[in-house]
Write a protein that holds these residues in place. Structure first.
Motif, PDB file in Angstrom:
ATOM      1  N   LYS A  84      21.345   9.145  50.790  1.00 25.89           N
ATOM      2  CA  LYS A  84      22.624   8.435  50.833  1.00 25.89           C
ATOM      3  C   LYS A  84      22.663   7.253  49.865  1.00 25.89           C
ATOM      4  O   LYS A  84      23.593   6.445  49.891  1.00 25.89           O
ATOM      5  N   ASP A  85      21.647   7.130  49.015  1.00 29.87           N
ATOM      6  CA  ASP A  85      21.616   6.026  48.062  1.00 29.87           C
ATOM      7  C   ASP A  85      22.319   6.412  46.764  1.00 29.87           C
ATOM      8  O   ASP A  85      22.769   7.545  46.601  1.00 29.87           O
TER       9      ASP A  85
ATOM     10  N   PRO B 107      35.483   2.523  54.784  1.00 31.97           N
ATOM     11  CA  PRO B 107      34.497   1.892  55.671  1.00 31.97           C
ATOM     12  C   PRO B 107      33.072   2.100  55.168  1.00 31.97           C
ATOM     13  O   PRO B 107      32.753   3.141  54.594  1.00 31.97           O
ATOM     14  N   ILE B 108      32.224   1.103  55.349  1.00 28.44           N
ATOM     15  CA  ILE B 108      30.803   1.264  55.055  1.00 28.44           C
ATOM     16  C   ILE B 108      30.028   0.992  56.344  1.00 28.44           C
ATOM     17  O   ILE B 108      30.328   0.059  57.090  1.00 28.44           O
ATOM     18  N   ASP B 109      29.043   1.839  56.615  1.00 28.29           N
ATOM     19  CA  ASP B 109      28.250   1.670  57.830  1.00 28.29           C
ATOM     20  C   ASP B 109      26.889   1.106  57.476  1.00 28.29           C
ATOM     21  O   ASP B 109      26.558   0.882  56.301  1.00 28.29           O
ATOM     22  N   ARG B 110      26.082   0.889  58.499  1.00 27.32           N
ATOM     23  CA  ARG B 110      24.781   0.259  58.277  1.00 27.32           C
ATOM     24  C   ARG B 110      23.851   1.147  57.456  1.00 27.32           C
ATOM     25  O   ARG B 110      23.073   0.646  56.644  1.00 27.32           O
ATOM     26  N   MET B 111      23.951   2.466  57.640  1.00 27.11           N
ATOM     27  CA  MET B 111      23.088   3.363  56.872  1.00 27.11           C
ATOM     28  C   MET B 111      23.377   3.235  55.375  1.00 27.11           C
ATOM     29  O   MET B 111      22.463   3.199  54.552  1.00 27.11           O
TER      30      MET B 111
ATOM     31  N   LEU C 164      14.617  -3.426  57.325  1.00 25.76           N
ATOM     32  CA  LEU C 164      15.986  -3.686  56.885  1.00 25.76           C
ATOM     33  C   LEU C 164      16.908  -3.961  58.064  1.00 25.76           C
ATOM     34  O   LEU C 164      17.825  -4.795  57.959  1.00 25.76           O
ATOM     35  N   ASP C 165      16.685  -3.283  59.192  1.00 24.88           N
ATOM     36  CA  ASP C 165      17.482  -3.566  60.391  1.00 24.88           C
ATOM     37  C   ASP C 165      17.308  -5.022  60.826  1.00 24.88           C
ATOM     38  O   ASP C 165      18.280  -5.709  61.177  1.00 24.88           O
ATOM     39  N   GLU C 166      16.069  -5.483  60.783  1.00 20.48           N
ATOM     40  CA  GLU C 166      15.791  -6.868  61.171  1.00 20.48           C
ATOM     41  C   GLU C 166      16.464  -7.851  60.221  1.00 20.48           C
ATOM     42  O   GLU C 166      17.046  -8.856  60.644  1.00 20.48           O
TER      43      GLU C 166
ATOM     44  N   LEU D  24      21.711   1.245  50.010  1.00 18.86           N
ATOM     45  CA  LEU D  24      22.000   0.466  48.809  1.00 18.86           C
ATOM     46  C   LEU D  24      20.933  -0.596  48.569  1.00 18.86           C
ATOM     47  O   LEU D  24      20.461  -0.779  47.432  1.00 18.86           O
ATOM     48  N   ILE D  25      20.549  -1.313  49.620  1.00 19.87           N
ATOM     49  CA  ILE D  25      19.525  -2.352  49.490  1.00 19.87           C
ATOM     50  C   ILE D  25      18.190  -1.736  49.083  1.00 19.87           C
ATOM     51  O   ILE D  25      17.460  -2.265  48.231  1.00 19.87           O
TER      52      ILE D  25
END
Length: 493
Positions: A111-112, A281-285, A245-247, A290-291
């Motif tokens: 998904k990147d 919309p953009i979600d957390r995934m 990344l979640d943290e 991207l990061i």
């Protein structure tokens, strides 16, 4: 009577088959191809350094060469002219990415930006990067971060000069680029034990991505990938990165201090999510993918290029001296080079281009995939064919370069060739739709760091070292196999 009927039917069937075959293949000439083995095709011919092996094969089979990796056809592009056809003239046809199980594991189902299939989703995340993360304005906004981290590295080098001991430049340059990316993407850098763990995670991620997965090409050998533990290793490092990344994102959510205060990339992405600034919309995934791309594309590639730059300068003292003279003339009595100085340093830019020519961080650009049956330079290319541009081979082709194996930055002083994907003889960042959107970001870090390294210090090999090991690692990125060590002496200005 019955045998005659069978003979007539057989002749009719044979005639129909031959006619169908010749009609269906009329004008469908495949590119030249070396002999292949059953099942594995040409897999055995890739070797440990595919960019070198494919260069040798292309000398016999031409700039458009068809290999078969198991059941997957692979078109190898080894000339600037052919690369232009693939990456500019017919860019859309060749803008897809082939599927990979490892990439799906590591990059959230691909998904990147780098590995997402061509389509609406890819266009959306590309637009986020180009407009909100890597725009000219955004790159300029992080100038203070670049200046501070380069100055910290300069101070560390200066403090070590009194001991006259060799410095591990490879490690220092990796820390520099990693710290810059961390601060810009995440808002802080990671040092001490957490820094070591974070760097280990990035290195392992890059290693996993660069491993050749035979099961992608020969399904019946899929079991070998499972037995090797590669999928398990990929899942482990993906889980670690995901939790990390979640943290980071959670901490940014809790500290959110209003719209418009975008201190780093995570802040920008949260603002886009909150305001729907991009119209979808953009979600957390999507945010995490991207990061993650920023680290994969920005840390190892940039530090590797700086490492090769210092390696070549140490091997060519006259080039080092000329670059130092330019930097000291531009800076006059100032101790450091600024970003404004860079536009007045043509020899620096020539040195960087020559490094990219001889040592492109990705010797073979990320694979593409042909999206439809297509005729390319009179050759028939089947839909689904994987396409590989051998940027390393093109950059050493004597058709385009005088003395291609020699390190000669002067070749670029009166040349209009750039690295932005406009000149297909030099493709360190790719070109076309799938070209790297972070070119400007990478170039300013490279030029500023290198200019200050040679401006503030004189450099020499450690005592007893007369040569430098130039061997390369295997994998996606072409690093030096052995760390680069050198002795720094402060410049007496």
């Amino acid at each position: 009577m019955l045998p005659i009927i069978f003979i007539i039917l057989f002749i009719f069937f044979l005639h129909f088959t031959i006619t169908w075959y010749f009609n269906s293949t009329k004008g469908k000439y495949s590119p030249p191809s070396p002999p292949k083995f059953p099942i594995i095709g040409n897999l055995h011919q890739l070797g440990s350094y595919p960019h070198r092996t494919l260069q040798s094969l292309a000398k016999n089979y031409g700039p458009l060469m068809l290999l078969h990796l198991g059941r997957v056809p692979l078109l190898v592009v080894s000339s600037a002219d052919a690369a232009r056809e693939v990456m500019k003239t017919h860019d859309r046809v060749f803008s897809d990415r082939p599927h990979s199980k490892i990439l799906d594991i590591v990059f959230y189902g691909s998904k990147d930006i780098a590995f997402a299939p061509y389509g609406e989703y890819w266009r959306q995340i590309k637009s986020i990067s180009v407009l909100h993360l890597l725009s000219v304005k955004r790159v300029q906004s992080f100038r203070a971060v670049r200046d501070e981290e380069i100055e910290i590295m300069m101070q560390k080098i200066s403090h070590s000069c009194s001991s006259n001991l060799p410095l591990n430049l490879s490690e220092m340059l990796f820390k520099l680029t990693n710290n810059i990316i961390c601060r810009i993407a995440l808002g802080r850098k990671y040092e001490g034990e957490s820094g070591k763990e974070f760097r280990r995670m990035i290195v392992e991620l890059m290693e996993v991505v660069g491993i050749f997965v035979v099961g992608d090409y020969v399904p019946r050998l899929e079991c070998l990938t499972h037995i090797s533990g590669l999928y398990g290793r990929a899942k482990r490092v993906a889980k670690q990165f995901d939790e990390f990344l979640d943290e980071v994102i959670e901490k940014h959510v809790t500290r959110s201090d209003g719209e418009g205060h975008h201190r780093d990339f995570v802040d920008v992405l949260l603002w886009i999510q909150r305001t729907n600034a991009v119209g979808f919309p953009i979600d957390r995934m999507m945010m995490k993918a991207l990061i993650q791309d920023m680290f994969v594309a920005g840390t190892d590639t940039t530090s590797t290029t700086l490492e090769w730059a210092m390696t070549e300068l140490l091997r060519h003292p006259s080039v080092m001296k000329r670059l130092q003279d330019e930097s000291r003339r531009v800076a006059s009595d100032r101790n450091h080079i600024t970003e404004e100085d860079l536009c007045n340093m043509p020899y620096l830019k020539a040195v960087v281009k020559e490094i990219f020519r001889l040592h492109p961080p990705l010797p073979m650009l990320v694979h593409r995939r042909c999206m439809q049956d297509f005729k390319l330079k009179d050759y028939y290319i089947e839909a689904g064919t994987m396409v590989l541009v051998n940027a390393w081979a093109i950059a050493r082709d004597p058709m385009y370069w005088d003395e291609p194996e020699e390190f000669k930055p002067e070749r670029f002083l009166n040349s209009s060739i750039d690295v932005k994907g406009n000149n297909f003889e030099l493709l360190p960042f790719g070109a076309g739709r799938r070209g790297c959107p972070g070119t400007m970001f990478a170039m300013v870090v490279l030029e500023l760091a290198l200019a200050n390294l040679v401006h503030q210090f004189d450099w020499a090999l450690p005592d007893g070292d007369n040569t430098i090991d130039m061997s390369e690692t295997t994998g996606l990125i072409m690093r030096k196999k052995t760390p680069l060590t050198a002795v720094a002496t402060p410049n007496k200005m």
